[in-house]
Design an enzyme around this catalytic site. Structure first.
Site, PDB file in Angstrom:
ATOM      1  N   HIS A   1      -8.453   0.876  -4.037  1.00  0.00           N
ATOM      2  CA  HIS A   1      -9.380   0.657  -2.926  1.00  0.00           C
ATOM      3  C   HIS A   1     -10.095   1.975  -2.639  1.00  0.00           C
ATOM      4  O   HIS A   1      -9.509   2.898  -2.101  1.00  0.00           O
ATOM      5  CB  HIS A   1      -8.542   0.170  -1.723  1.00  0.00           C
TER       6      HIS A   1
ATOM      7  N   ASP B   1      -6.548  -6.493   4.315  1.00  0.00           N
ATOM      8  CA  ASP B   1      -5.953  -5.149   4.348  1.00  0.00           C
ATOM      9  C   ASP B   1      -6.004  -4.566   5.752  1.00  0.00           C
ATOM     10  O   ASP B   1      -7.093  -4.361   6.295  1.00  0.00           O
ATOM     11  CB  ASP B   1      -6.738  -4.260   3.367  1.00  0.00           C
TER      12      ASP B   1
ATOM     13  N   MET C   1      -9.227   7.992  -0.290  1.00  0.00           N
ATOM     14  CA  MET C   1     -10.082   8.390   0.842  1.00  0.00           C
ATOM     15  C   MET C   1     -10.609   9.801   0.608  1.00  0.00           C
ATOM     16  O   MET C   1      -9.868  10.663   0.132  1.00  0.00           O
ATOM     17  CB  MET C   1      -9.275   8.365   2.140  1.00  0.00           C
TER      18      MET C   1
ATOM     19  N   HIS D   1      -1.220  -1.357  -4.300  1.00  0.00           N
ATOM     20  CA  HIS D   1      -2.493  -1.042  -3.645  1.00  0.00           C
ATOM     21  C   HIS D   1      -2.584   0.470  -3.404  1.00  0.00           C
ATOM     22  O   HIS D   1      -1.700   1.070  -2.797  1.00  0.00           O
ATOM     23  CB  HIS D   1      -2.575  -1.801  -2.318  1.00  0.00           C
TER      24      HIS D   1
ATOM     25  N   MET E   1     -11.371  -5.976   5.417  1.00  0.00           N
ATOM     26  CA  MET E   1     -10.633  -4.997   6.220  1.00  0.00           C
ATOM     27  C   MET E   1     -10.324  -5.614   7.578  1.00  0.00           C
ATOM     28  O   MET E   1     -11.221  -6.073   8.288  1.00  0.00           O
ATOM     29  CB  MET E   1     -11.452  -3.716   6.427  1.00  0.00           C
TER      30      MET E   1
ATOM     31  N   ASP F   1      -4.856   3.542  -1.919  1.00  0.00           N
ATOM     32  CA  ASP F   1      -5.929   3.856  -0.976  1.00  0.00           C
ATOM     33  C   ASP F   1      -6.512   5.234  -1.242  1.00  0.00           C
ATOM     34  O   ASP F   1      -5.863   6.246  -1.004  1.00  0.00           O
ATOM     35  CB  ASP F   1      -5.381   3.796   0.456  1.00  0.00           C
TER      36      ASP F   1
ATOM     37  N   MET G   1     -12.295   4.223  -0.659  1.00  0.00           N
ATOM     38  CA  MET G   1     -12.933   4.462   0.641  1.00  0.00           C
ATOM     39  C   MET G   1     -13.637   5.806   0.538  1.00  0.00           C
ATOM     40  O   MET G   1     -13.243   6.805   1.143  1.00  0.00           O
ATOM     41  CB  MET G   1     -11.867   4.470   1.746  1.00  0.00           C
TER      42      MET G   1
ATOM     43  N   SER H   1       0.856  -1.193   0.000  1.00  0.00           N
ATOM     44  CA  SER H   1       0.000   0.000   0.000  1.00  0.00           C
ATOM     45  C   SER H   1       0.888   1.238   0.000  1.00  0.00           C
ATOM     46  O   SER H   1       1.646   1.473   0.940  1.00  0.00           O
ATOM     47  CB  SER H   1      -0.888   0.007   1.248  1.00  0.00           C
TER      48      SER H   1
HETATM   49  C1  DX5 Z   1      -6.387   1.537   5.597  1.00  0.00           C
HETATM   50  C2  DX5 Z   1      -5.914   1.218   4.200  1.00  0.00           C
HETATM   51  C3  DX5 Z   1      -4.792   0.254   4.166  1.00  0.00           C
HETATM   52  C4  DX5 Z   1      -3.540   0.743   4.840  1.00  0.00           C
HETATM   53  C5  DX5 Z   1      -2.794  -0.444   5.364  1.00  0.00           C
HETATM   54  O1  DX5 Z   1      -7.533   2.306   5.523  1.00  0.00           O
HETATM   55  O2  DX5 Z   1      -6.969   0.671   3.446  1.00  0.00           O
HETATM   56  O3  DX5 Z   1      -4.517  -0.177   2.843  1.00  0.00           O
HETATM   57  O4  DX5 Z   1      -2.707   1.446   3.974  1.00  0.00           O
HETATM   58  O5  DX5 Z   1      -1.715  -0.001   6.099  1.00  0.00           O
HETATM   59  P1  DX5 Z   1      -0.954  -0.938   7.145  1.00  0.00           P
HETATM   60  O6  DX5 Z   1      -0.404  -2.106   6.382  1.00  0.00           O
HETATM   61  O7  DX5 Z   1       0.115  -0.032   7.679  1.00  0.00           O
HETATM   62  O8  DX5 Z   1      -1.962  -1.350   8.181  1.00  0.00           O
HETATM   63 ZN    ZN Z   2      -6.484  -0.315   1.432  1.00  0.00          ZN
END
Ligand code: DX5
Ligand code: ZN
Length: 214
Positions: A65, A174, A36, A32, A136, A34, A67, A7
């Site tokens: 991903h 994740d 948000m 990956h 998750m 993320d 969010m 990620s």
């Molecule tokens: C959290 C994200 C993850 C995050 C994971 O909301 O969806 O992908 O980056 O990070 P680690 O591996 O540090 O928990």
């Molecule tokens: Zn993620």
């Protein structure tokens, strides 16, 4: 062999090209990303512009991903930016079937994501349509959180359904994945492990990926 999806949330954004190429050279399978929006989760990160910038610097599939609220409104933009897999949260998708079809009609892979409190039974009606199910194992919004053990049971159930019903979705996990929790996820049937801090906090990215893959 289990796939590893670093990620980039945990990467140094001022050096994103090097950060992505270091994990590609280190054996990563997906990148990956993320996304948000500050509404669905209490943090703001990456939009289609960054996906577009990242697309030409790696051959690896971009695992996006989302969010965000109303993910259906942004799918086309992320597809055009170069996403290979787009996953939407079941909690943000009242018309999940329509949204999954919208992604697949673009010719890319479609995934659905479950927050830690959401039972796997909520997606039992869509198992045949999805390419990927993302469990998750932390509450989404931030990297570096602690793995929630109850997510393992969901992976086991999804793995069992996959066998019994002869389905082909990938089970991805994740949040809080490190060398120790990765073992538990693999035993529970995970096919893809997302890891942010456990990879990007190590200078030797190849060694970090090897350790998680086990
Ligand atoms: C959290 C994200 C993850 C995050 C994971 O909301 O969806 O992908 O980056 O990070 P680690 O591996 O540090 O928990
Ligand atoms: Zn993620």
């Amino acid at each position: 062999m289990v796939k590893i999806a670093p990620s980039i949330l945990a990467a140094n954004f001022a050096r994103l090209e090097e950060e992505i190429q270091s994990v590609e050279a280190g054996g990563a399978d997906y990148i990956h990303i993320d996304v948000m929006d500050g509404h669905f989760v209490p943090n703001i990160t990456i939009g289609p512009l960054v996906v577009d910038a990242v697309r030409p610097i790696t051959k690896l599939p971009l695992d996006v991903h989302l969010m965000i609220e109303k993910p259906e409104a942004y799918i086309d933009a992320f597809v055009e930016a170069g996403a290979d897999i787009i996953s939407v949260h079941v909690e943000a998708s009242p018309h999940l079937h329509r949204t999954i079809e919208q992604i697949k009609q673009k010719g890319i892979k479609a995934g659905v994501v479950l927050n830690p409190h959401t039972p796997v039974e909520t997606i039992e009606g869509i198992l045949e349509e999805v390419d990927l199910i993302l469990i998750m194992s932390v509450n989404p919004g931030f990297g570096g959180q602690t793995f929630i053990q109850s997510s393992l049971k969901k992976m086991r159930t999804l793995s069992q359904w996959k066998k019994e019903r002869n389905l082909s979705y990938e089970i991805e996990v994740d949040g809080g994945v490190n060398e120790e929790t990765a073992k538990l996820c693999k035993e529970a049937g995970a096919d893809v492990l997302v890891a942010g801090s456990a990879i990007y906090q190590q200078n030797d990215r190849a060694a970090a990926i090897r350790a998680i893959r086990g």
